[in-house]
Design an enzyme around this catalytic site. Sequence first.
Site, PDB file in Angstrom:
ATOM      1  N   ASP A  57       0.846  -1.202   0.000  1.00 41.17           N
ATOM      2  CA  ASP A  57       0.000   0.000   0.000  1.00 41.17           C
ATOM      3  C   ASP A  57       0.877   1.247   0.000  1.00 41.17           C
ATOM      4  O   ASP A  57       0.582   2.234  -0.655  1.00 41.17           O
ATOM      5  CB  ASP A  57      -0.872   0.055   1.271  1.00 41.17           C
ATOM      6  CG  ASP A  57      -1.989  -0.960   1.208  1.00 41.17           C
ATOM      7  OD1 ASP A  57      -2.084  -1.665   0.185  1.00 41.17           O
ATOM      8  OD2 ASP A  57      -2.750  -1.054   2.194  1.00 41.17           O
ATOM      9  N   LEU A 107      -9.254  10.505   4.296  1.00 41.71           N
ATOM     10  CA  LEU A 107      -8.271  11.010   5.257  1.00 41.71           C
ATOM     11  C   LEU A 107      -6.940  11.201   4.544  1.00 41.71           C
ATOM     12  O   LEU A 107      -6.590  10.423   3.651  1.00 41.71           O
ATOM     13  CB  LEU A 107      -8.068   9.997   6.388  1.00 41.71           C
ATOM     14  CG  LEU A 107      -9.169   9.884   7.443  1.00 41.71           C
ATOM     15  CD1 LEU A 107      -8.947   8.647   8.297  1.00 41.71           C
ATOM     16  CD2 LEU A 107      -9.197  11.130   8.314  1.00 41.71           C
ATOM     17  N   GLU A 141      -7.133   6.888  17.576  1.00 42.11           N
ATOM     18  CA  GLU A 141      -7.829   5.586  17.597  1.00 42.11           C
ATOM     19  C   GLU A 141      -7.400   4.745  16.406  1.00 42.11           C
ATOM     20  O   GLU A 141      -6.786   5.263  15.475  1.00 42.11           O
ATOM     21  CB  GLU A 141      -9.344   5.828  17.590  1.00 42.11           C
ATOM     22  CG  GLU A 141      -9.778   6.738  16.467  1.00 42.11           C
ATOM     23  CD  GLU A 141     -11.124   7.424  16.703  1.00 42.11           C
ATOM     24  OE1 GLU A 141     -11.400   7.839  17.832  1.00 42.11           O
ATOM     25  OE2 GLU A 141     -11.880   7.547  15.730  1.00 42.11           O
ATOM     26  N   LYS A 143      -7.120   2.825  12.924  1.00 42.83           N
ATOM     27  CA  LYS A 143      -7.718   2.938  11.596  1.00 42.83           C
ATOM     28  C   LYS A 143      -8.133   1.523  11.218  1.00 42.83           C
ATOM     29  O   LYS A 143      -7.298   0.680  10.883  1.00 42.83           O
ATOM     30  CB  LYS A 143      -6.715   3.500  10.601  1.00 42.83           C
ATOM     31  CG  LYS A 143      -7.341   3.758   9.252  1.00 42.83           C
ATOM     32  CD  LYS A 143      -6.429   4.554   8.355  1.00 42.83           C
ATOM     33  CE  LYS A 143      -7.143   4.973   7.076  1.00 42.83           C
ATOM     34  NZ  LYS A 143      -7.793   3.891   6.366  1.00 42.83           N
ATOM     35  N   ASP A 145      -9.489  -1.631   9.359  1.00 42.53           N
ATOM     36  CA  ASP A 145      -9.315  -2.015   7.955  1.00 42.53           C
ATOM     37  C   ASP A 145     -10.454  -2.934   7.526  1.00 42.53           C
ATOM     38  O   ASP A 145     -10.311  -4.144   7.459  1.00 42.53           O
ATOM     39  CB  ASP A 145      -7.962  -2.727   7.815  1.00 42.53           C
ATOM     40  CG  ASP A 145      -7.546  -2.860   6.365  1.00 42.53           C
ATOM     41  OD1 ASP A 145      -8.178  -2.219   5.503  1.00 42.53           O
ATOM     42  OD2 ASP A 145      -6.596  -3.608   6.091  1.00 42.53           O
ATOM     43  N   GLU A 202     -16.947   1.325  10.949  1.00 39.82           N
ATOM     44  CA  GLU A 202     -16.272   0.355  10.079  1.00 39.82           C
ATOM     45  C   GLU A 202     -16.746  -1.051  10.431  1.00 39.82           C
ATOM     46  O   GLU A 202     -16.822  -1.399  11.609  1.00 39.82           O
ATOM     47  CB  GLU A 202     -14.765   0.473  10.324  1.00 39.82           C
ATOM     48  CG  GLU A 202     -13.910  -0.131   9.254  1.00 39.82           C
ATOM     49  CD  GLU A 202     -13.630   0.817   8.096  1.00 39.82           C
ATOM     50  OE1 GLU A 202     -14.200   1.935   8.047  1.00 39.82           O
ATOM     51  OE2 GLU A 202     -12.853   0.413   7.224  1.00 39.82           O
ATOM     52  N   TYR A 254     -16.931   5.309  14.911  1.00 43.50           N
ATOM     53  CA  TYR A 254     -15.844   6.238  15.240  1.00 43.50           C
ATOM     54  C   TYR A 254     -16.183   7.709  15.008  1.00 43.50           C
ATOM     55  O   TYR A 254     -15.346   8.574  15.195  1.00 43.50           O
ATOM     56  CB  TYR A 254     -14.567   5.866  14.475  1.00 43.50           C
ATOM     57  CG  TYR A 254     -14.764   5.744  12.976  1.00 43.50           C
ATOM     58  CD1 TYR A 254     -15.042   6.855  12.201  1.00 43.50           C
ATOM     59  CD2 TYR A 254     -14.679   4.503  12.354  1.00 43.50           C
ATOM     60  CE1 TYR A 254     -15.230   6.747  10.840  1.00 43.50           C
ATOM     61  CE2 TYR A 254     -14.865   4.383  10.994  1.00 43.50           C
ATOM     62  CZ  TYR A 254     -15.147   5.509  10.245  1.00 43.50           C
ATOM     63  OH  TYR A 254     -15.348   5.395   8.902  1.00 43.50           O
ATOM     64  N   LYS A 328      -7.121  12.663  15.529  1.00 44.80           N
ATOM     65  CA  LYS A 328      -8.166  13.679  15.348  1.00 44.80           C
ATOM     66  C   LYS A 328      -8.005  14.787  16.383  1.00 44.80           C
ATOM     67  O   LYS A 328      -7.804  14.486  17.570  1.00 44.80           O
ATOM     68  CB  LYS A 328      -9.550  13.044  15.532  1.00 44.80           C
ATOM     69  CG  LYS A 328      -9.849  11.939  14.542  1.00 44.80           C
ATOM     70  CD  LYS A 328     -11.141  11.209  14.864  1.00 44.80           C
ATOM     71  CE  LYS A 328     -11.373  10.109  13.821  1.00 44.80           C
ATOM     72  NZ  LYS A 328     -12.546   9.291  14.101  1.00 44.80           N
ATOM     73  N   LYS A 352      -0.287   5.750   8.800  1.00 44.57           N
ATOM     74  CA  LYS A 352      -0.323   4.400   8.210  1.00 44.57           C
ATOM     75  C   LYS A 352       0.825   3.556   8.773  1.00 44.57           C
ATOM     76  O   LYS A 352       1.968   4.006   8.809  1.00 44.57           O
ATOM     77  CB  LYS A 352      -0.183   4.484   6.685  1.00 44.57           C
ATOM     78  CG  LYS A 352      -1.311   5.262   6.026  1.00 44.57           C
ATOM     79  CD  LYS A 352      -2.542   4.415   5.829  1.00 44.57           C
ATOM     80  CE  LYS A 352      -2.375   3.555   4.652  1.00 44.57           C
ATOM     81  NZ  LYS A 352      -3.398   3.413   3.716  1.00 44.57           N
ATOM     82  N   CYS A 446      25.292 -33.335  -0.092  1.00 44.73           N
ATOM     83  CA  CYS A 446      25.473 -32.281   0.914  1.00 44.73           C
ATOM     84  C   CYS A 446      26.317 -31.141   0.329  1.00 44.73           C
ATOM     85  O   CYS A 446      27.414 -31.390  -0.187  1.00 44.73           O
ATOM     86  CB  CYS A 446      26.160 -32.863   2.147  1.00 44.73           C
ATOM     87  SG  CYS A 446      26.648 -31.605   3.329  1.00 44.73           S
ATOM     88  N   CYS A 449      29.828 -31.335   2.629  1.00 39.98           N
ATOM     89  CA  CYS A 449      30.792 -32.449   2.602  1.00 39.98           C
ATOM     90  C   CYS A 449      30.589 -33.379   1.405  1.00 39.98           C
ATOM     91  O   CYS A 449      31.311 -34.364   1.260  1.00 39.98           O
ATOM     92  CB  CYS A 449      30.707 -33.238   3.905  1.00 39.98           C
ATOM     93  SG  CYS A 449      29.217 -34.246   4.011  1.00 39.98           S
ATOM     94  N   CYS A 464      21.918 -34.639   5.505  1.00 38.86           N
ATOM     95  CA  CYS A 464      23.243 -35.138   5.157  1.00 38.86           C
ATOM     96  C   CYS A 464      23.500 -36.340   6.081  1.00 38.86           C
ATOM     97  O   CYS A 464      23.316 -36.246   7.293  1.00 38.86           O
ATOM     98  CB  CYS A 464      24.252 -34.018   5.412  1.00 38.86           C
ATOM     99  SG  CYS A 464      25.941 -34.587   5.542  1.00 38.86           S
ATOM    100  N   CYS A 469      30.301 -34.540   9.048  1.00 37.39           N
ATOM    101  CA  CYS A 469      30.266 -33.372   8.149  1.00 37.39           C
ATOM    102  C   CYS A 469      30.600 -32.112   8.953  1.00 37.39           C
ATOM    103  O   CYS A 469      30.082 -31.906  10.054  1.00 37.39           O
ATOM    104  CB  CYS A 469      28.866 -33.269   7.549  1.00 37.39           C
ATOM    105  SG  CYS A 469      28.535 -31.731   6.691  1.00 37.39           S
TER     106      CYS A 469
END
Length: 709
Positions: A57, A107, A141, A143, A145, A202, A254, A328, A352, A446, A449, A464, A469
């Site tokens: 984003d 916003l 507060e 945001k 999504d 939201e 909100y 705010k 963000k 391997c 070795c 291996c 080794c």
Amino acid sequence: MYTSENQKYLFELSKQLIERGKAGDASDASGLVSELIKVIEYHEWRYYVLDQPVLSDFEYDTLFRNLQLLEQEYPHLTKKDSPTQRVSNDLTENFKTVRHLTPMLSLDNSYNGEDLGDFDERVKKLTETEDMSMGIEYCVEPKFDGGTIVLVYENDQLVRAATRGNGTDGDEITANAKAIMSIPLRANFSKYGIQKAELRGEVLIRKDLFDQINGERSKNGNQLFANARNAATGGLRLKDPKQVRERKLDAFIYQMGYASNASGEDMLAQFSTHNEQIELLSGAGFKVPKLNEERALCKNIEEVVLHCNKWQSAREEYPFEIDGMVVKVNNLEMQDLCGYTSHHPRWAIAFKFKAKQATTKLLSIDYQVGRTGAVTPVARLEPVELAGATISNVSLHNADFIKEKDIREGDTVLVERAGDVIPYIVKPITELRDGSEKEVIYPTSCPVCKSELNRPEEEAVWRCVNSGCEAQIVGRLVHFVSKNAMNIDGFGEAYIERFYKEGMLKSLADIYRLDYNRISFFEGFGERSSEKLKLAIEQSKTNPASRLLYALGIRHIGRTNSKILISEVEKIQDLGEWSSEQLCALEDIGPIVAKQVVDNLGKAETIELLNELESLGVNCRRLESEKKQEISADAVLAGKTVVFTGTLVQMKRSEAKQMVINAGGKSVGSVSSKLNYLVAGEKAGSKLKKARDLGITILTEEEFLELIK
Ligand code: IVH
């Protein structure tokens, strides 16, 4: 629409344009604007049409902002069909369109403390705050999504709900809103003289419920939702409210955007702050961000920055998806003084969070061999910024992972880093391939070795087969001295590799035969560091035997199993005599662990090594404190299981777990209906919620301590 070649070109061009920033002088501004439009259109198609973004984003916003800035600087270059001229719009034909009582703007965005500082200065200027050192009070507060919802109440009844739409008009979704249980159908606005109110909020799905929904869909062979936001916004648009109810949506409110009395007079003026409005809404039964947790009143911008950063780190533990914070101006008169642009209020800004996902190039794959011989493929990446860290390597786990995801060298890959989770590759962006990518040919020998690699049928990793080794020996030494094993302070990988190359460390016992005099002459050493190392190594000789057993690095014998095994014997060597049946009879020891004990400790070589260590002074005997504690059947937690979640402040998590064991109980990791107690520390998230839903007894830290006292 776009060919793969074209996509590759647009992707490369986007990265160049992001790097270049807004630098455009008049001579090439026109070309730059066209290029920006071309790439932005492409990314909008990937994001909105395909739901498969290839940029974070943040990267997309950067391109968009650069175009906006150029268009502001050179207005004649602003084309009618530029992406900046599009009013964002979620209107569909299936729903009736309704006009909001007040238009809903967007916003403006900020990304760091500096941006927030600039915002604060603008607010001070707009509010004519003469003393620039005086703090402005902000309400901060999350945001959220999800999908925006606009609710209208008349005479205390919910009469209408709509989506944001283009900000002026939205889709009417009243029936669906009524299926969202956290939206009250009635609310006592008349108490405040309000006859008509418009609220904004939201709609979201809790993260654990989202996982459940996708789990079900996968079981039923349905297409999975790409993320919780899509599941929520899609939920708002379902035709059948019954299905909406099943999706278990939640709504956070909100903002109160409009309020009037019966004569149509403004009733918002009765409030002096935004916070007061939110408190009223909370009291009226709406779900709002909790005060002093995710919502905070900050006295000045410095406090705002602290709150935003704190939540940037805590976002993964929050039960809902949030992609930033909203800052705010709290005082409503001050908000009025700030006013609006055509696009956003000047009294608010979104902060963000740093992107969790980004795309980058997978340059090559290296294969690392661990102490047990396990081969891990590691992708070397073109370094990329992700959630505040630069990522240049990620583990590809095993051959199946590479095959399932069809990862190729040279691919552009989508990388994710969420919270404390180790970064990982989500997928390659196959559309950006140009044919030069190389399919991964997994090694058959391997890489260190050259011995043969072997993969037991039931396992995912290739190993291996040569225990001699070099990579395995060094790996075993590194594990032996590590913090949870023998805890030899200051003895790191670099020293081990060095001493190994000098021929001083051929086996674990050689650690206790180091020639410190010789070491003190090594470059970068000296007497003091050599003495320090000697002291740390000497100290480790008195470690509890369970540490030594764990330090041997036997597969499946972790710290817990080591303690269980040691509690049964006088000294480690005794375990060499135990049969698989005897071992399996122990509580919490199963056949896989038993086999490892028999195969490794039953081997003459291991016993010889232990005897050798013992003769060098290393403790192999069980300490008094390692003895099995007899737990009486009436111990408080006998036969009970406990989960700890959130941040514990009164005790360390390891201490808390030990207390459970001492009280006869078992500390487990996940919440199920069989769980007896959940102890919730600070900021407990999804586990707490799940336990509540399952009706499990929930204890605070104090209650837990009281219980086991
Ligand atoms: S206040 C005038 N507060 O962010 C704008 N918006 O463009 C008032 N959002 O899609 C918005 N959480 O749905 C505000 N705590 C919050 C928010 C929030 C999420 C969304 C909103 C809209 C976008 C704002």
